[in-house]
Design a protein around this motif. Structure first.
Motif, PDB file in Angstrom:
ATOM      1  N   GLU A   1       0.838  -1.195   0.000  1.00 43.49           N
ATOM      2  CA  GLU A   1       0.000   0.000   0.000  1.00 43.49           C
ATOM      3  C   GLU A   1       0.877   1.252   0.000  1.00 43.49           C
ATOM      4  O   GLU A   1       1.997   1.244   0.507  1.00 43.49           O
ATOM      5  CB  GLU A   1      -0.945  -0.011   1.194  1.00 43.49           C
ATOM      6  CG  GLU A   1      -1.980  -1.144   1.145  1.00 43.49           C
ATOM      7  CD  GLU A   1      -2.964  -1.084   2.303  1.00 43.49           C
ATOM      8  OE1 GLU A   1      -3.030  -0.025   2.962  1.00 43.49           O
ATOM      9  OE2 GLU A   1      -3.644  -2.087   2.543  1.00 43.49           O
ATOM     10  N   LYS A   2       0.360   2.347  -0.528  1.00 43.78           N
ATOM     11  CA  LYS A   2       1.174   3.546  -0.760  1.00 43.78           C
ATOM     12  C   LYS A   2       0.674   4.760   0.029  1.00 43.78           C
ATOM     13  O   LYS A   2       0.958   5.901  -0.342  1.00 43.78           O
ATOM     14  CB  LYS A   2       1.190   3.874  -2.254  1.00 43.78           C
ATOM     15  CG  LYS A   2       1.633   2.721  -3.156  1.00 43.78           C
ATOM     16  CD  LYS A   2       3.030   2.226  -2.800  1.00 43.78           C
ATOM     17  CE  LYS A   2       3.428   1.058  -3.703  1.00 43.78           C
ATOM     18  NZ  LYS A   2       4.760   0.495  -3.307  1.00 43.78           N
ATOM     19  N   GLY A   3      -0.051   4.512   1.109  1.00 43.65           N
ATOM     20  CA  GLY A   3      -0.586   5.631   1.882  1.00 43.65           C
ATOM     21  C   GLY A   3       0.466   6.489   2.542  1.00 43.65           C
ATOM     22  O   GLY A   3       0.165   7.590   3.022  1.00 43.65           O
ATOM     23  N   TRP A   4       1.716   6.050   2.562  1.00 43.79           N
ATOM     24  CA  TRP A   4       2.792   6.792   3.198  1.00 43.79           C
ATOM     25  C   TRP A   4       3.394   7.856   2.295  1.00 43.79           C
ATOM     26  O   TRP A   4       4.058   8.787   2.779  1.00 43.79           O
ATOM     27  CB  TRP A   4       3.911   5.836   3.632  1.00 43.79           C
ATOM     28  CG  TRP A   4       4.449   4.983   2.512  1.00 43.79           C
ATOM     29  CD1 TRP A   4       3.969   3.776   2.089  1.00 43.79           C
ATOM     30  CD2 TRP A   4       5.557   5.292   1.653  1.00 43.79           C
ATOM     31  NE1 TRP A   4       4.702   3.306   1.024  1.00 43.79           N
ATOM     32  CE2 TRP A   4       5.695   4.212   0.743  1.00 43.79           C
ATOM     33  CE3 TRP A   4       6.444   6.355   1.565  1.00 43.79           C
ATOM     34  CZ2 TRP A   4       6.674   4.173  -0.238  1.00 43.79           C
ATOM     35  CZ3 TRP A   4       7.433   6.326   0.594  1.00 43.79           C
ATOM     36  CH2 TRP A   4       7.534   5.243  -0.302  1.00 43.79           C
ATOM     37  N   ILE A   5       3.172   7.747   0.990  1.00 45.82           N
ATOM     38  CA  ILE A   5       3.894   8.606   0.045  1.00 45.82           C
ATOM     39  C   ILE A   5       3.533  10.083   0.227  1.00 45.82           C
ATOM     40  O   ILE A   5       4.416  10.949   0.327  1.00 45.82           O
ATOM     41  CB  ILE A   5       3.645   8.146  -1.404  1.00 45.82           C
ATOM     42  CG1 ILE A   5       4.282   6.770  -1.628  1.00 45.82           C
ATOM     43  CG2 ILE A   5       4.208   9.165  -2.386  1.00 45.82           C
ATOM     44  CD1 ILE A   5       4.080   6.211  -3.025  1.00 45.82           C
ATOM     45  N   ALA A   6       2.250  10.391   0.250  1.00 46.43           N
ATOM     46  CA  ALA A   6       1.840  11.797   0.355  1.00 46.43           C
ATOM     47  C   ALA A   6       2.317  12.446   1.650  1.00 46.43           C
ATOM     48  O   ALA A   6       2.910  13.540   1.619  1.00 46.43           O
ATOM     49  CB  ALA A   6       0.327  11.915   0.207  1.00 46.43           C
ATOM     50  N   PRO A   7       2.107  11.839   2.825  1.00 45.82           N
ATOM     51  CA  PRO A   7       2.607  12.483   4.053  1.00 45.82           C
ATOM     52  C   PRO A   7       4.125  12.561   4.109  1.00 45.82           C
ATOM     53  O   PRO A   7       4.681  13.515   4.664  1.00 45.82           O
ATOM     54  CB  PRO A   7       2.036  11.620   5.181  1.00 45.82           C
ATOM     55  CG  PRO A   7       1.599  10.350   4.547  1.00 45.82           C
ATOM     56  CD  PRO A   7       1.266  10.663   3.135  1.00 45.82           C
ATOM     57  N   LEU A   8       4.820  11.576   3.516  1.00 41.30           N
ATOM     58  CA  LEU A   8       6.279  11.638   3.523  1.00 41.30           C
ATOM     59  C   LEU A   8       6.764  12.769   2.623  1.00 41.30           C
ATOM     60  O   LEU A   8       7.712  13.493   2.966  1.00 41.30           O
ATOM     61  CB  LEU A   8       6.878  10.309   3.069  1.00 41.30           C
ATOM     62  CG  LEU A   8       8.404  10.211   3.155  1.00 41.30           C
ATOM     63  CD1 LEU A   8       8.875  10.381   4.599  1.00 41.30           C
ATOM     64  CD2 LEU A   8       8.907   8.888   2.581  1.00 41.30           C
ATOM     65  N   ARG A   9       6.117  12.948   1.457  1.00 43.42           N
ATOM     66  CA  ARG A   9       6.474  14.052   0.564  1.00 43.42           C
ATOM     67  C   ARG A   9       6.234  15.393   1.272  1.00 43.42           C
ATOM     68  O   ARG A   9       7.058  16.312   1.181  1.00 43.42           O
ATOM     69  CB  ARG A   9       5.649  13.967  -0.717  1.00 43.42           C
ATOM     70  CG  ARG A   9       6.034  15.042  -1.738  1.00 43.42           C
ATOM     71  CD  ARG A   9       5.101  15.025  -2.927  1.00 43.42           C
ATOM     72  NE  ARG A   9       5.292  13.849  -3.764  1.00 43.42           N
ATOM     73  CZ  ARG A   9       4.369  12.914  -3.990  1.00 43.42           C
ATOM     74  NH1 ARG A   9       3.175  13.008  -3.420  1.00 43.42           N
ATOM     75  NH2 ARG A   9       4.619  11.905  -4.794  1.00 43.42           N
TER      76      ARG A   9
END
Length: 338
Positions: free
Chosen positions: A137-145
């Motif tokens: 899952e890629k839910g981490w990408i936006a908050p990490l960016r």
């Protein structure tokens, strides 16, 4: 001729006259329980009265600025954040890897790579609890960016923060490495324990510099305040001073402020008058929480000697954080057939 009502009445009378073995003697027990209820009521009244007139007391609420210090003395209060800004600046940057971890941790693989140097030190159950999402899952990408933007802004303004040169250099190393990890992870849309440890493994020296500067700021700031308050309280009252340090459990033993403060207390009382009080979260009114707990401690100190004048072990249990039942439970666990 007997009626059904008469028969039932007679049966009820007989039942009332015959004790039922399975029914607890509620009234008798209530009378016994009342002893403790009344004890607690009087105990609480004494605690409330005592809390209102305790002093001198220093209350420390640990926080991100090095601690909020309150002196309670002669009916007045003085509240100070004594630690200089270097403490918060140094720790803020040093926390960057922890900030990244907090974003990506739910998406970690539950399989611990065997090649990690510290693989055996992980608690597998803990990893499974933290890694709540599926790794794909890629839910981490936006908050990490988004966090990367925060890191980049801090990096661009670092020289304007007027920190010592060595601290500026170490902070730049930490932020640069963090930005590389963020950029590469977002670009690849993947990360793992291996890539995270590759990022953090090279930062030990830089983080060590930041910790050293934060520690020196803590020592100097708290030391200046303790010396000033020692002069204010005076030589006659200072030995009896209590200090209550409130912190979350994960920073309570030993706590940074407790380590510094202890050196300024009377050596004869430092161990008993410096109290570390772990809390689940920072309380809304740290002074009220500290004084309420301190009142219990102070009145128990006197009660212990009066209630157990011939049993030092039980007196010490009542005085300290040990539960009063602990000595007997320890004896029975050691010898179950006693």
């Amino acid at each position: 001729m007997s009626t059904r009502r008469a028969f039932l009445g007679a049966a009820a009378s007989a039942a009332a006259a015959t004790p039922v073995a399975s029914a607890p003697p509620l009234r008798a027990r209530a009378a016994v329980y009342a002893v403790d209820s009344e004890t607690q009521r009087h105990y609480d009244a004494l605690r409330a009265e005592l809390a209102a007139r305790l002093g001198p007391v220093i209350v420390v609420q640990n926080d991100g600025r090095g601690g909020l210090f309150t002196l309670v003395h002669q009916g007045g209060r003085e509240q100070v954040h004594p630690v200089p800004a270097e403490f918060e600046l140094a720790k803020s940057v040093a926390h960057a890897p922890l900030g990244i971890y907090s974003i990506v941790a739910p998406y970690l693989s539950r399989r611990i790579p065997e090649g990690l140097p510290n693989a055996a030190r992980f608690d597998r159950h803990d990893v499974e609890m933290v890694a709540s999402e599926e790794p794909e899952e890629k839910g981490w990408i936006a908050p990490l960016r988004e966090f990367g933007t925060t890191l980049a802004t801090a990096r661009s303004r670092l020289k304007e923060a007027h920190m010592p040169r060595e601290l500026t250099v170490s902070s730049a190393r930490i932020l640069d490495a963090a930005l590389v990890f963020v950029d590469e992870s977002v670009r690849r849309a993947s990360f793992g324990m291996e890539s995270f440890e590759e990022f953090t493994g090279g930062l030990r020296d830089a983080i060590g510099v930041n910790l050293a500067y934060a520690s020196r700021a803590q020592i100097d700031g708290v030391g200046r305040l303790m010396r000033r308050w020692r002069d204010r309280v005076g030589a006659r009252e200072w030995p009896g001073l209590y200090v209550v340090v409130l912190s979350i459990w994960t920073t309570s033993a030993p706590n940074q402020n407790s380590l510094v403060i202890k050196g300024y207390l009377d050596p004869a009382y430092a161990d008993s008058h410096l109290i570390d009080l772990p809390t689940a979260r920072p309380p809304a009114d740290p002074v009220a929480v500290a004084l309420d707990n301190l009142a219990r401690i102070v009145q128990d100190n006197v009660a212990a000697e009066l209630v157990f004048p011939t049993d030092r072990r039980l007196a010490d249990a009542l005085k300290g954080p040990e539960d009063l039942l602990a000595p007997e439970i320890q004896r029975q666990l050691a010898c179950p057939h006693r």
